[in-house]
Design a protein around this motif. Structure first.
Motif, PDB file in Angstrom:
ATOM      1  N   LYS A 173      -9.721   4.752  -6.808  1.00 14.25           N
ATOM      2  CA  LYS A 173     -10.985   3.946  -6.697  1.00 14.25           C
ATOM      3  C   LYS A 173     -11.431   3.307  -7.952  1.00 14.25           C
ATOM      4  O   LYS A 173     -11.409   3.773  -8.990  1.00 14.25           O
ATOM      5  CB  LYS A 173     -12.154   4.633  -6.026  1.00 14.25           C
ATOM      6  CG  LYS A 173     -13.154   3.966  -5.668  1.00 14.25           C
ATOM      7  CD  LYS A 173     -14.213   4.725  -4.952  1.00 14.25           C
ATOM      8  CE  LYS A 173     -15.605   4.004  -4.714  1.00 14.25           C
ATOM      9  NZ  LYS A 173     -16.855   5.047  -4.187  1.00 14.25           N
ATOM     10  N   ALA A 211      -9.429   2.049  -1.594  1.00 14.00           N
ATOM     11  CA  ALA A 211      -9.230   1.767  -0.132  1.00 14.00           C
ATOM     12  C   ALA A 211      -8.177   1.021   0.341  1.00 14.00           C
ATOM     13  O   ALA A 211      -7.356   1.493   1.341  1.00 14.00           O
ATOM     14  CB  ALA A 211     -10.545   1.590   0.337  1.00 14.00           C
ATOM     15  N   ASN A 260       0.837  -1.198  -0.158  1.00 12.47           N
ATOM     16  CA  ASN A 260      -0.006   0.043  -0.008  1.00 12.47           C
ATOM     17  C   ASN A 260       0.957   1.171  -0.069  1.00 12.47           C
ATOM     18  O   ASN A 260       2.226   1.224  -0.174  1.00 12.47           O
ATOM     19  CB  ASN A 260      -0.999  -0.188   1.261  1.00 12.47           C
ATOM     20  CG  ASN A 260      -0.071  -0.241   2.496  1.00 12.47           C
ATOM     21  OD1 ASN A 260       0.863   0.191   2.786  1.00 12.47           O
ATOM     22  ND2 ASN A 260      -0.858  -0.704   3.708  1.00 12.47           N
ATOM     23  N   GLU A 264     -10.420   9.672  -5.256  1.00  7.32           N
ATOM     24  CA  GLU A 264     -10.255   8.763  -4.122  1.00  7.32           C
ATOM     25  C   GLU A 264      -9.352   7.531  -4.561  1.00  7.32           C
ATOM     26  O   GLU A 264      -9.249   7.192  -5.698  1.00  7.32           O
ATOM     27  CB  GLU A 264     -11.643   8.364  -3.725  1.00  7.32           C
ATOM     28  CG  GLU A 264     -12.724   9.179  -3.340  1.00  7.32           C
ATOM     29  CD  GLU A 264     -14.032   8.484  -3.391  1.00  7.32           C
ATOM     30  OE1 GLU A 264     -14.215   7.394  -2.551  1.00  7.32           O
ATOM     31  OE2 GLU A 264     -14.796   8.740  -3.998  1.00  7.32           O
ATOM     32  N   GLY A 324      -4.738   2.925   0.444  1.00  8.77           N
ATOM     33  CA  GLY A 324      -4.635   4.241   1.219  1.00  8.77           C
ATOM     34  C   GLY A 324      -5.398   5.411   1.012  1.00  8.77           C
ATOM     35  O   GLY A 324      -6.572   5.054   0.622  1.00  8.77           O
ATOM     36  N   SER A 325      -5.139   6.472   1.276  1.00  7.42           N
ATOM     37  CA  SER A 325      -5.973   7.692   1.118  1.00  7.42           C
ATOM     38  C   SER A 325      -5.418   8.686   0.055  1.00  7.42           C
ATOM     39  O   SER A 325      -4.103   8.650   0.137  1.00  7.42           O
ATOM     40  CB  SER A 325      -6.353   8.182   2.365  1.00  7.42           C
ATOM     41  OG  SER A 325      -5.159   8.822   2.914  1.00  7.42           O
ATOM     42  N   MET A 326      -6.339   9.877  -0.071  1.00  9.70           N
ATOM     43  CA  MET A 326      -5.857  10.868  -1.008  1.00  9.70           C
ATOM     44  C   MET A 326      -4.773  11.588  -0.042  1.00  9.70           C
ATOM     45  O   MET A 326      -3.852  12.201  -0.606  1.00  9.70           O
ATOM     46  CB  MET A 326      -6.885  11.626  -1.191  1.00  9.70           C
ATOM     47  CG  MET A 326      -6.427  12.686  -2.461  1.00  9.70           C
ATOM     48  SD  MET A 326      -5.659  12.131  -3.898  1.00  9.70           S
ATOM     49  CE  MET A 326      -6.786  11.404  -4.967  1.00  9.70           C
ATOM     50  N   GLU A 353      -2.716  10.583   2.118  1.00 11.43           N
ATOM     51  CA  GLU A 353      -1.478   9.843   1.999  1.00 11.43           C
ATOM     52  C   GLU A 353      -0.746   9.900   0.768  1.00 11.43           C
ATOM     53  O   GLU A 353       0.450  10.118   0.703  1.00 11.43           O
ATOM     54  CB  GLU A 353      -1.692   8.364   2.406  1.00 11.43           C
ATOM     55  CG  GLU A 353      -1.824   7.698   3.799  1.00 11.43           C
ATOM     56  CD  GLU A 353      -1.983   6.422   3.776  1.00 11.43           C
ATOM     57  OE1 GLU A 353      -0.968   5.613   3.892  1.00 11.43           O
ATOM     58  OE2 GLU A 353      -3.108   5.838   3.581  1.00 11.43           O
TER      59      GLU A 353
END
Ligand code: GLC
Ligand code: GLC
Length: 648
Positions: A146, A166, A120, A163, A169-171, A173
């Motif tokens: 996504k 999931a 990730n 996005e 990770g996240s935007m 990050e």
């Protein structure tokens, strides 16, 4: 009544004068708190507006609501400029002052999948020391947005550009990673998949819910009339899955334009709302710190009845429009085109005003061609006649990527060397599928077309270069040759000019991974054979010179060090030299008042270069900076099997 023909330059200025007060009123608060951002924005806007206006006008003037969309676009640009972080604004200025930064011999690119390489985004961040060890300054992460849970074309079906998928990770990050990489001298590169979205994107959902504005975002047709009319001129891109470019959708009871997979819905750029929406996604991502966008499948973005709907002039106008708007709101950004098409068409995407960078699919294909034929003529011809690019642009040279290999040389070029393009492609496919007698390769067919029997080739660099077969069946001598082949073609990519790109895993000799056949979402797509999960054990072996991974890795380290220490290797100036030996490619590179000459032996036996070649090129007194050629007392040069030698 008589009206003058439209003067676009004048109309652009006039539109700006009309719109500026409205923009200023809307943004009054932000302008007061950040007057410098507004001043910089205005300056860039005034410089670029005539270009952007003319492009937009050309594409959309016949729409009665042209002006409405154009004004919306300018608002979005201003908003994005205000949202840009201070360090990215500093980068903008730096890059405007040094627009040729990417031509440097310090540049080395790498590309990988986040999940396959490091699990990730957090895991990827932990790999930064490795990227530094390797010398990367450019890191392309494969699509991480996504995406649908099942088949998603390796992320090329995007359900939201805002996005991160999931599990990865996240935007936030991603933005943090971009910043950290930048601090370490590495530019983050991401795909902008501009031709289509997944069928799970919110825009599709709204179209499905019956919103007429959103229906116009895609190509949706109630019956076969329009699809059949277009279809007569279209090529099958993924014929394994569906012939033609249209997919029946039960929910909408309509045919949908799907050039690639049926779950990838083509965007309708004839609608200015689509241009604006994608511009907003682009700027959003630029503001997360993405420095270079790989513009995916650019050849397909504009459709016109009666044409093949590839490489149309309007596709270029759209890209130039995106380019102009990044110059206004995020000028550090560069574009790289992914146009895996006829060489005449590939170059049309490349200019400072369109894509400053482009994959070089011709060099890629011809490196593999030359390994198979052991004859450098087609490659030398391509380097002599198709390699030069306009100032301010560069090739991204590569030997492997996540996709298949298509033999995209021009039939006319081949014919000039008495090669029949069609037959030769069949030979190359047979060779790289390992079916041609004596072939060292272990590749797989991709998208074999039952109608034309055409196909493309999947496989990792190492497996295509013979390492898999040598390890399994042949023994140390063949292993050695396979490693030399890998080193040879990667050395050429590192020295030919432009930005070299490593498909990460190649640097440790990663072999094909056939486990994709057990994966229900992958088994129909042979490209997964060259998308294995990175093996940490194999990476650990890279420092052991007795291991295969270590032997391959050492070649990469040496040639990267050579590149970084040799100013002549920056830029893209290349001159082919006829070494009077059809097995040896020879060329010079010149930059910063330095000149070096490269010899590459594409055969498994020694080759000798006549003394006069070295004399004519003033090479007799030149040090051998790389490789183990032997200079004879008579001034000849003897090259070991598959040797890469650099003099100068
Ligand atoms: C590009 C990608 C490829 C993908 C296609 C559709 O060609 O490189 O992997 O299948 O676009 O998005
Ligand atoms: C087609 C497209 C190319 C894409 C490839 C994916 O060849 O022209 O853009 O990379 O399909 O396999």
């Amino acid at each position: 009544m008589y009206t003058d023909p439209i003067n676009l330059e004048l109309e652009a200025r006039r539109s700006l004068q009309r719109m500026l007060p409205r923009l200023e009123a809307q943004l009054a608060g932000q302008i007061t708190t950040a007057p410098q951002i507004w001043a910089d924005f205005r300056k860039r806007l005034e410089a670029q507006l005539p270009t952007l206006f003319a492009l937009y006008h050309h594409l959309y003037a016949r729409r009665y609501d042209f002006f409405y969309h154009f004004e919306n676009l300018l608002q979005a640009l201003a908003q994005a400029a205000f949202e840009r972080s201070p360090d990215l604004r500093a980068l903008d200025q730096e890059r405007e002052a040094r627009p040729d930064w990417f031509q440097s011999n310090q540049m080395v690119g790498g590309v990988c999948y986040v999940d396959l390489f490091a699990g990730n985004l957090a895991g990827l961040r932990n790999q930064i020391p490795y990227f530094k060890e390797l010398g990367l300054t450019y890191l392309h992460l494969m699509p991480l947005f996504k995406m649908p849970a099942g088949e998603n074309d390796g992320g090329y079906a995007v359900s939201s550009f805002r996005e991160v998928d999931a599990p990865l990770g996240s935007m936030a990050e991603l933005a943090g990673l971009a910043q950290e990489l930048r601090a370490q001298g590495i530019s983050l590169v991401l795909d902008l998949i501009i031709n289509h979205t997944s069928n799970e994107h919110e825009w599709v959902q709204r179209a499905r819910a019956g919103d007429p504005e959103y229906r116009e975002i895609y190509g949706i047709f109630p019956d076969r009339t329009v699809p059949d009319a277009y279809g007569r001129h279209l090529r099958d891109i993924f014929p394994d899955e569906h012939p033609g470019a249209f997919t029946w959708d039960e929910g909408l009871q309509s045919w949908i334009w799907t050039t690639f997979h049926s779950y990838q819905w083509d965007l309708n750029y004839a609608n200015p709302m689509v241009f604006n929406k994608m511009a907003a996604e682009l700027l959003f991502l630029a503001n997360q710190g993405i420095e270079i966008f790989r513009l995916d499948a650019v050849a397909f973005i504009w459709k016109e009845l009666g044409t093949g709907c590839e490489n149309l002039p309007e596709a270029h106008l759209i890209l130039q429009g995106f380019n102009a708007l990044t110059r206004i709101a995020a000028p550090a950004v560069l574009f790289k085109s992914e146009a895996i098409v006829h060489p005449d068409d590939v170059v049309k995407y490349i200019s400072p005003q369109e894509c400053q960078l482009s994959y070089n699919p011709l060099l890629m294909a011809l490196l593999w061609n030359t390994l198979a034929t052991r004859n450098v003529n087609l490659l030398a011809q391509a380097l002599a006649s198709r390699f030069k690019l306009p100032p301010g642009t560069a090739w991204v040279n590569y030997v492997r990527c996540h996709d298949d290999i298509g033999w995209t040389f021009a039939d006319d070029d081949a014919a000039r060397l008495n090669i029949n393009g069609h037959d030769h492609r069949q030979f190359l496919n047979e060779f790289y599928r390992g079916r041609f007698p004596g072939s060292f390769a272990r590749g797989l067919p991709f998208q074999e077309n039952p109608r034309t029997r055409d196909c493309r080739i999947s496989g990792t660099c190492a497996s295509l270069a013979g390492l898999e077969k040598a390890l399994a069946e042949e023994g140390p001598a063949e292993v050695d040759l396979a490693i030399r082949r890998i080193a040879l073609i990667y050395s050429l990519v590192m020295t030919a000019g432009g930005v070299p790109l490593i498909y990460l895993g190649d640097e440790i000799g990663t072999l094909n991974d056939y486990s994709y056949l057990d994966h229900p979402d992958h088994k129909r797509d042979s490209r997964w054979v060259h998308r294995p999960r990175a093996s940490r054990e194999q990476y650990a072996r890279r420092s052991n010179p007795a291991e295969v991974a270590g032997r391959v890795y050492r070649h990469f380290q040496e040639v990267i060090a050579l590149r970084k220490a040799t100013a002549a290797l920056s830029g893209g100036e290349l001159e082919v030299i006829d070494a009077e030996n059809e097995h040896v490619l020879c060329f010079s590179r010149t930059s910063h008042d330095q000149r070096v000459v490269i010899f590459a032996n594409f055969t498994e036996v020694e080759q000798t270069i006549a003394p006069k070649i070295l004399q004519q090129n003033h090479l007799l007194q030149k040090p051998m900076r790389h490789g183990s050629g032997r200079l004879g007392a008579d001034g000849s040069l003897t090259l070991p099997p598959l040797a890469f030698v650099l003099l100068g």
